[in-house]
Design an enzyme around this catalytic site. Structure first.
Site, PDB file in Angstrom:
ATOM      1  CG  HIS A 199      -7.687 -11.455  -3.773  1.00 52.06           C
ATOM      2  ND1 HIS A 199      -6.330 -10.580  -4.259  1.00 52.06           N
ATOM      3  CD2 HIS A 199      -7.191 -11.257  -2.251  1.00 52.06           C
ATOM      4  CE1 HIS A 199      -5.441 -11.127  -3.253  1.00 52.06           C
ATOM      5  NE2 HIS A 199      -5.611 -11.254  -2.119  1.00 52.06           N
ATOM      6  CG  ASN A 211       0.420 -16.577  -4.116  1.00 54.81           C
ATOM      7  OD1 ASN A 211       1.304 -17.539  -4.606  1.00 54.81           O
ATOM      8  ND2 ASN A 211       0.026 -15.553  -3.537  1.00 54.81           N
ATOM      9  CD1 TRP A 263      -1.917  -1.928   1.854  1.00 54.38           C
ATOM     10  CD2 TRP A 263      -2.817  -1.680   0.016  1.00 54.38           C
ATOM     11  NE1 TRP A 263      -2.987  -3.254   1.693  1.00 54.38           N
ATOM     12  CE2 TRP A 263      -3.332  -2.651   0.430  1.00 54.38           C
ATOM     13  CE3 TRP A 263      -2.513  -1.132  -1.715  1.00 54.38           C
ATOM     14  CZ2 TRP A 263      -4.281  -3.002  -0.727  1.00 54.38           C
ATOM     15  CZ3 TRP A 263      -3.600  -1.596  -2.412  1.00 54.38           C
ATOM     16  CH2 TRP A 263      -4.491  -3.048  -1.849  1.00 54.38           C
TER      17      TRP A 263
END
Length: 346
Positions: free
Chosen positions: A256, A303, A165
């Site tokens: 996700h 991943n 971030w």
């Protein structure tokens, strides 16, 4: 590879086959402290000096330094006394621990955790599930129990997310004008880097980080300065406990991790808690609508297979999940960087 000449020397195949070697060279130079030493020294150093100060073999260090030169992570100057090495600008900015934009912690997380899971990628593809059990002997049914298996692992993961971030946070928060939202909840906000970017960009806002008690404790102790009065904390499990009312909910890299059913359940809870006229901001790496790319996002989705129960999605797929939970006026914004933004309104 469209011509006979290309097929005679498949450069792209050779590059792909050695891709993991490139990653591990960078990870190792970070781990051993090469970039930090060269920054602190303020002058180029020989391989012998670097090896001595870092406690490594001279032969091994010389090869590592030369590989970093080839990767343009270091520069070399040949003098009468031998080769002298220094950082390139990109290494000073992103690979030294002291830089505000340092990616050191995410590099270490990739090297020590992600890398080991990817050893079992073929098993993940065969089985369709994450590989924590094979990689670390930890139950694969609780991916975050694995990531947070010890305080050390948790701190590494949180520091890694914070580093992401530091270079992407402002882009996703500025994708839409969020200045009308003053009461914000950051679900799964971890180490608080995105919350800090948010109150910096929108000074009239307050952000409450809602995360597991042990995560909140570490965030308070190590990541969020006690003087930051615009950031508060809420301890709990937002999947299994109530979500307080707010004007805007931020879910950054949350959906996700989970399958569609769990995403719908969470978004429905968020919609029920959300004030009328409020909204939800999803921060994710978006696939193209035909899933042809970007390649970085396709690899992130792989991943997710080896590490979680989720996947990367298209903007349309996130829109469907939001609509199913009751949100409308959905907008998708690509930032041109790693992460993108999707805004839904109630």
């Amino acid at each position: 590879m469209g011509s006979t000449g290309d097929l005679g020397h498949p450069q792209i195949i050779l590059q792909y086959s050695s891709g993991f070697l490139v990653s591990k060279v960078m990870f190792t130079a970070c781990e051993l402290g090469v970039f930090d030493l060269l920054l602190q020294s303020g002058k180029p150093l020989s391989s012998g000096t670097i090896a001595a100060r870092l406690g490594t073999s001279t032969t091994g260090m010389e090869r590592l330094l030369d590989a970093c030169v080839g990767l343009k992570l270091l520069a070399v100057e040949l003098t009468q006394g031998g080769a002298l090495y220094r950082n390139t600008e990109v290494s000073n900015t992103y690979l030294t621990k002291s830089s505000p934009k340092s990616q050191y912690h995410i590099m270490m997380y990739y090297s020590n955790t992600v890398y080991l899971c990817w050893h079992y990628l073929a098993d993940a593809v065969r089985e369709g599930r994450n590989q924590y059990e094979r990689a670390f002997g930890i139950s694969s049914t609780d991916p975050f129990g694995a990531m947070y298996s010890s305080e050390e692992e948790m701190v590494k993961f949180m520091a890694g997310q914070n580093s992401v971030w530091s270079i992407c946070g402002r882009d996703v928060l500025a994708a839409f004008d969020l200045s009308s939202f003053t009461q914000i909840y950051d679900l799964g906000g971890g180490g608080g880097a995105l919350a800090r970017e948010c109150v910096s960009l929108y000074p009239n806002s307050t952000v409450t980080i809602y995360d597991l008690p042990k995560v909140v404790q570490v965030a308070k102790e190590q990541f969020v300065p006690p003087g930051e009065t615009r950031i508060a904390f809420h301890e709990g499990d937002f999947f299994n406990e109530s979500i307080p009312e707010a004007e805007l909910y931020i879910l950054s890299k949350i959906l996700h991790d989970w399958d569609d059913d769990k995403c719908r359940q969470l978004l429905t809870k968020v919609h029920q808690a959300c004030k009328a006229g409020g909204g939800v901001l999803l921060v994710e790496s978006l696939l193209n609508e035909d899933k042809s790319g970007p390649v970085e996002t396709q690899l992130y989705s792989m991943n997710m297979l080896v590490q979680t129960e989720g996947k990367e999605r298209t903007g349309a797929e996130y829109s469907v999940l939001l609509e199913a939970a009751g949100f409308g006026d959905i907008q998708v914004k690509r930032t041109g960087k790693i992460y993108d933004a999707v805004l839904g309104r109630k």
